[in-house]
Scaffold this motif. Structure first.
Motif, PDB file in Angstrom:
ATOM      1  N   PRO A 152     -13.829  16.441  -8.408  1.00 30.02           N
ATOM      2  CA  PRO A 152     -14.386  15.103  -8.129  1.00 30.02           C
ATOM      3  C   PRO A 152     -15.241  15.158  -6.868  1.00 30.02           C
ATOM      4  N   ASP A 153     -16.241  14.289  -6.796  1.00 28.03           N
ATOM      5  CA  ASP A 153     -17.153  14.289  -5.650  1.00 28.03           C
ATOM      6  C   ASP A 153     -16.460  13.872  -4.360  1.00 28.03           C
ATOM      7  N   GLN A 154     -15.577  12.892  -4.456  1.00 34.63           N
ATOM      8  CA  GLN A 154     -14.963  12.329  -3.255  1.00 34.63           C
ATOM      9  C   GLN A 154     -13.487  12.684  -3.169  1.00 34.63           C
ATOM     10  N   SER A 155     -12.996  12.745  -1.927  1.00 31.96           N
ATOM     11  CA  SER A 155     -11.580  12.976  -1.682  1.00 31.96           C
ATOM     12  C   SER A 155     -10.818  11.663  -1.842  1.00 31.96           C
ATOM     13  N   HIS A 156      -9.740  11.683  -2.631  1.00 30.18           N
ATOM     14  CA  HIS A 156      -8.983  10.446  -2.882  1.00 30.18           C
ATOM     15  C   HIS A 156      -7.574  10.789  -3.340  1.00 30.18           C
ATOM     16  N   SER A 157      -6.572  10.266  -2.638  1.00 26.16           N
ATOM     17  CA  SER A 157      -5.173  10.506  -2.987  1.00 26.16           C
ATOM     18  C   SER A 157      -4.728   9.562  -4.102  1.00 26.16           C
ATOM     19  N   ILE A 158      -3.982  10.097  -5.076  1.00 25.86           N
ATOM     20  CA  ILE A 158      -3.514   9.264  -6.191  1.00 25.86           C
ATOM     21  C   ILE A 158      -2.475   8.246  -5.753  1.00 25.86           C
ATOM     22  N   TRP A 159      -1.856   8.444  -4.590  1.00 25.00           N
ATOM     23  CA  TRP A 159      -0.818   7.506  -4.168  1.00 25.00           C
ATOM     24  C   TRP A 159      -1.369   6.101  -3.918  1.00 25.00           C
ATOM     25  N   PHE A 160      -2.671   5.998  -3.681  1.00 20.24           N
ATOM     26  CA  PHE A 160      -3.256   4.681  -3.430  1.00 20.24           C
ATOM     27  C   PHE A 160      -3.566   3.924  -4.721  1.00 20.24           C
ATOM     28  N   GLU A 161      -3.463   4.606  -5.865  1.00 21.24           N
ATOM     29  CA  GLU A 161      -3.650   3.942  -7.151  1.00 21.24           C
ATOM     30  C   GLU A 161      -2.366   3.186  -7.519  1.00 21.24           C
ATOM     31  N   GLU A 162      -2.513   2.051  -8.119  1.00 19.08           N
ATOM     32  CA  GLU A 162      -1.382   1.271  -8.641  1.00 19.08           C
ATOM     33  C   GLU A 162      -0.374   0.893  -7.546  1.00 19.08           C
ATOM     34  N   THR A 163      -0.835   0.835  -6.299  1.00 15.40           N
ATOM     35  CA  THR A 163       0.040   0.453  -5.191  1.00 15.40           C
ATOM     36  C   THR A 163      -0.608  -0.677  -4.409  1.00 15.40           C
ATOM     37  N   SER A 164       0.111  -1.745  -4.237  1.00 19.60           N
ATOM     38  CA  SER A 164      -0.388  -2.889  -3.465  1.00 19.60           C
ATOM     39  C   SER A 164       0.172  -2.804  -2.048  1.00 19.60           C
ATOM     40  N   ILE A 165      -0.686  -2.403  -1.128  1.00 18.83           N
ATOM     41  CA  ILE A 165      -0.275  -2.275   0.282  1.00 18.83           C
ATOM     42  C   ILE A 165      -0.786  -3.495   1.028  1.00 18.83           C
ATOM     43  N   PRO A 166       0.092  -4.249   1.668  1.00 18.82           N
ATOM     44  CA  PRO A 166      -0.365  -5.450   2.385  1.00 18.82           C
ATOM     45  C   PRO A 166      -1.286  -5.094   3.544  1.00 18.82           C
ATOM     46  N   THR A 167      -2.173  -6.001   3.876  1.00 22.45           N
ATOM     47  CA  THR A 167      -3.092  -5.803   4.999  1.00 22.45           C
ATOM     48  C   THR A 167      -2.777  -6.808   6.100  1.00 22.45           C
ATOM     49  N   PHE A 168      -3.150  -6.449   7.332  1.00 25.95           N
ATOM     50  CA  PHE A 168      -2.805  -7.274   8.483  1.00 25.95           C
ATOM     51  C   PHE A 168      -3.977  -7.360   9.454  1.00 25.95           C
ATOM     52  N   GLU A 169      -4.008  -8.432  10.243  1.00 27.25           N
ATOM     53  CA  GLU A 169      -5.053  -8.649  11.217  1.00 27.25           C
ATOM     54  C   GLU A 169      -4.788  -7.815  12.480  1.00 27.25           C
ATOM     55  N   PRO A 170      -5.832  -7.532  13.270  1.00 28.27           N
ATOM     56  CA  PRO A 170      -5.629  -6.841  14.544  1.00 28.27           C
ATOM     57  C   PRO A 170      -4.879  -7.722  15.539  1.00 28.27           C
ATOM     58  N   LEU A 171      -4.319  -7.102  16.545  1.00 28.79           N
ATOM     59  CA  LEU A 171      -3.693  -7.842  17.640  1.00 28.79           C
ATOM     60  C   LEU A 171      -4.789  -8.497  18.481  1.00 28.79           C
ATOM     61  N   THR A 172      -4.634  -9.790  18.754  1.00 28.53           N
ATOM     62  CA  THR A 172      -5.667 -10.523  19.505  1.00 28.53           C
ATOM     63  C   THR A 172      -5.101 -11.265  20.713  1.00 28.53           C
ATOM     64  N   GLU A 173      -3.868 -10.933  21.107  1.00 28.37           N
ATOM     65  CA  GLU A 173      -3.262 -11.587  22.260  1.00 28.37           C
ATOM     66  C   GLU A 173      -2.160 -10.697  22.824  1.00 28.37           C
ATOM     67  N   ASP A 174      -1.755 -10.964  24.039  1.00 25.62           N
ATOM     68  CA  ASP A 174      -0.621 -10.254  24.623  1.00 25.62           C
ATOM     69  C   ASP A 174       0.654 -10.645  23.875  1.00 25.62           C
ATOM     70  N   LEU A 175       1.617  -9.734  23.896  1.00 24.86           N
ATOM     71  CA  LEU A 175       2.806  -9.935  23.067  1.00 24.86           C
ATOM     72  C   LEU A 175       4.028  -9.382  23.794  1.00 24.86           C
ATOM     73  N   THR A 176       5.174 -10.035  23.601  1.00 27.82           N
ATOM     74  CA  THR A 176       6.457  -9.527  24.090  1.00 27.82           C
ATOM     75  C   THR A 176       7.409  -9.396  22.911  1.00 27.82           C
ATOM     76  N   THR A 177       8.090  -8.249  22.809  1.00 25.06           N
ATOM     77  CA  THR A 177       9.002  -8.011  21.698  1.00 25.06           C
ATOM     78  C   THR A 177      10.117  -7.094  22.183  1.00 25.06           C
ATOM     79  N   ASP A 178      11.077  -6.792  21.324  1.00 18.62           N
ATOM     80  CA  ASP A 178      12.155  -5.875  21.717  1.00 18.62           C
ATOM     81  C   ASP A 178      11.676  -4.419  21.674  1.00 18.62           C
TER      82      ASP A 178
END
Length: 525
Positions: A7-33
């Protein structure tokens, strides 16, 4: 089937048929454990284990979740990590070898428990694992490894054949190992973490850790700060080295994978040849069909022959397994991992003085168990629970034999490539580049990297790695610039793909007039 083609492009099969959630970047200071840096198997598993104990966690990922080594693994869940146990007994002692085995078997059991308890549909199945040799030299090494199995009470057998069209000298089995679909498994854990209030931030690059009266404060490239009781660096290469000198105590290695559809049923088991170059075989499910995953051809990142030559090596191995019209190459991809001086990962406090900053790195391409074990070890540390493997994986260990010798050898190799890159005289001219081709060029008397994309646009970058000053080389398979010293990788536009580098390669403006004439006052063309 027609003659197999890449194939022309590099592509892992693990990304097929898998719904991986997406998230926004951090935009503020944060405190956590606990703040976790790195969204692969270690970071996500640690976040899961801690969140289940009602610990507030925030996970920062420089790119997107699971897009690094975890998303490009062959996903064997096994304690059979090539020929290692005889070597560990000889150099580190019986107890260390036994504890290394137990740690990885416990990791396998933890994965199985999570799959069962949460009913995760991730193609998890038990398989026996096999090492096999095709030469007399490695036949003897496998026999010694079998003796180590016997000494360590590891269940396995020395066998005379495997169910493939490959002549072998002998094979060594390890019973009741496993394989799975890593992204289906980890995507499920992400949801469980969210259910417990865990936070995820993508496109958030951590660049430093500050001490604030005993708390760890992670500073991002955009200037935001995350204050926590503990910081867990699970970012493949530690984004923060402290005084640990980890870039001098590990080296980066790349390996390659083909997903192959064949006209013969898979016979079961997971296999790895121990001769050089190594080749591995396992099955997977892709679009509802059984496929073979053919991997191996590892080498130090940025060194040796062109990257496509390693895919060709895998294809030659496929030609031995199947006749030419029996198989089709569906996908190809590559992965990178780090190898420590003594082959055991570094997991624990980054230095003796920074007990609340923990790292996990150096899995030697066995991240499904080593990464899971690292997550359990770090979470136990945060929770104040004893872990029997703490000393084995401690980053502060540094035994004179064999570590000291390897320390000098690896850094001598780095120095060699540093000098070689500086002395190299590029011979390619920009106008000689074809579309979708990259090369080292000389521009205004200086070494630069040039890539002409499929649309004919030329991208010019400085080839000096921003980590330690070595000169990067072109990787035509991944369209990246790879450093031969510590394994940093950059896109063709200079952006950091993998550490330890944190700063992009310098870009140079270049304006194309047509396919053969270029306008750059500094170029001399």
């Amino acid at each position: 089937m027609s003659k197999p083609k890449f194939p022309d492009q590099s592509h892992s099969i693990w990304f097929e048929e898998t719904s991986i959630p997406t998230f926004e970047p951090l935009t503020e200071d944060l405190t956590t454990d606990v703040v976790i840096i790195g969204g692969g198997i270690t970071g996500i598993t640690a976040a899961y284990l801690l969140s289940q104990q009602n610990i507030k966690v925030a996970l920062l990922e420089a790119s997107t979740l699971l897009n690094g080594t975890t998303g490009h693994t062959t996903a064997k869940v096994t304690a059979q990590h090539e020929i290692i146990y005889q070597d560990l007994i000889n150099k580190m002692g019986y107890n260390t070898a036994r504890l290394y085995y137990e740690a990885n078997m416990d990791a396998l059991k933890l994965v199985e428990e999570l799959v069962t308890n949460h009913q995760i549909d991730c193609d998890f199945e038990k398989q026996d694992a096999y090492l096999f040799s095709t030469s007399g030299e490695y036949k003897n090494k496998l026999e010694k490894e079998y003796q180590a199995y016997d000494n360590l009470n590891i269940k396995g057998n020395l066998e005379s054949e495997i169910p493939f069209n490959v002549p072998i000298e002998n094979a060594l089995s390890m019973k009741n190992q496993a394989q799975f679909h890593p992204l289906k498994y980890l995507s499920h854990l992400i949801k469980l973490i969210q259910d417990k209030g865990g936070k995820f931030y993508e496109q958030t690059v951590a660049v430093d850790v500050e001490d604030a009266h005993g708390a760890a404060v992670v500073v991002t490239r955009d200037g935001f700060r995350v204050k926590a009781n503990y910081a867990l660096a699970c970012s493949h290469f530690p984004f923060y080295e402290g005084t640990g000198l980890y870039s001098t105590r590990m080296y980066a290695s790349r390996s390659y994978v083909l997903a192959v559809k064949a006209n013969k049923p898979y016979p079961g088991g997971m296999y790895l040849s121990v001769d050089k170059p190594e080749h591995s075989i396992r099955k997977a499910t892709y679009n509802g069909e059984e496929v073979y995953l053919i991997g191996g051809e590892d080498h130090k990142t940025g060194q040796g022959k062109g990257m496509m030559e390693h895919f060709k090596g895998l294809k030659r191995f496929c030609d031995d397994l199947f006749t030419e019209n029996e198989y089709e190459i569906l996908h190809r991809w590559s992965a990178q991992d780090l190898i420590t001086l003594d082959k055991i990962p570094y997991v624990g406090p980054i230095t003796k003085k920074r007990q609340n900053v923990l790292i996990a790195t150096g899995y030697r391409k066995w991240g499904m168990t080593n990464g899971t074990n690292a997550a359990k070890l770090m979470s136990d540390y945060v929770l104040g629970e004893m872990n029997p493997y703490q000393d084995v994986f401690s980053p502060s260990r540094f035994s004179p034999d064999p570590s000291l010798k390897k320390f000098f050898m690896e850094n001598l190799d780095m120095a060699k490539h540093l000098i070689k890159g500086k002395m190299e005289v590029p011979r390619t001219k920009i106008e000689e580049l074809d579309h979708d081709e990259g090369s080292i060029i000389r521009m205004d008397g200086e070494r630069k990297g040039a890539y002409k994309d499929p649309d004919g646009q030329v991208h010019i970058v400085d080839t000096t790695c921003t980590h330690a000053g070595c000169e990067v080389n072109w990787n035509e398979s991944e369209r990246s610039w790879d450093c031969p010293c510590h394994g940093s990788r950059f896109s063709y536009t200079g952006e950091v793909l993998e550490g330890p580098a944190e700063t992009p390669l310098q870009k140079h403006d270049f304006h194309m007039i047509d396919d053969y004439k270029f306008d750059d006052k500094r170029s001399g063309y």
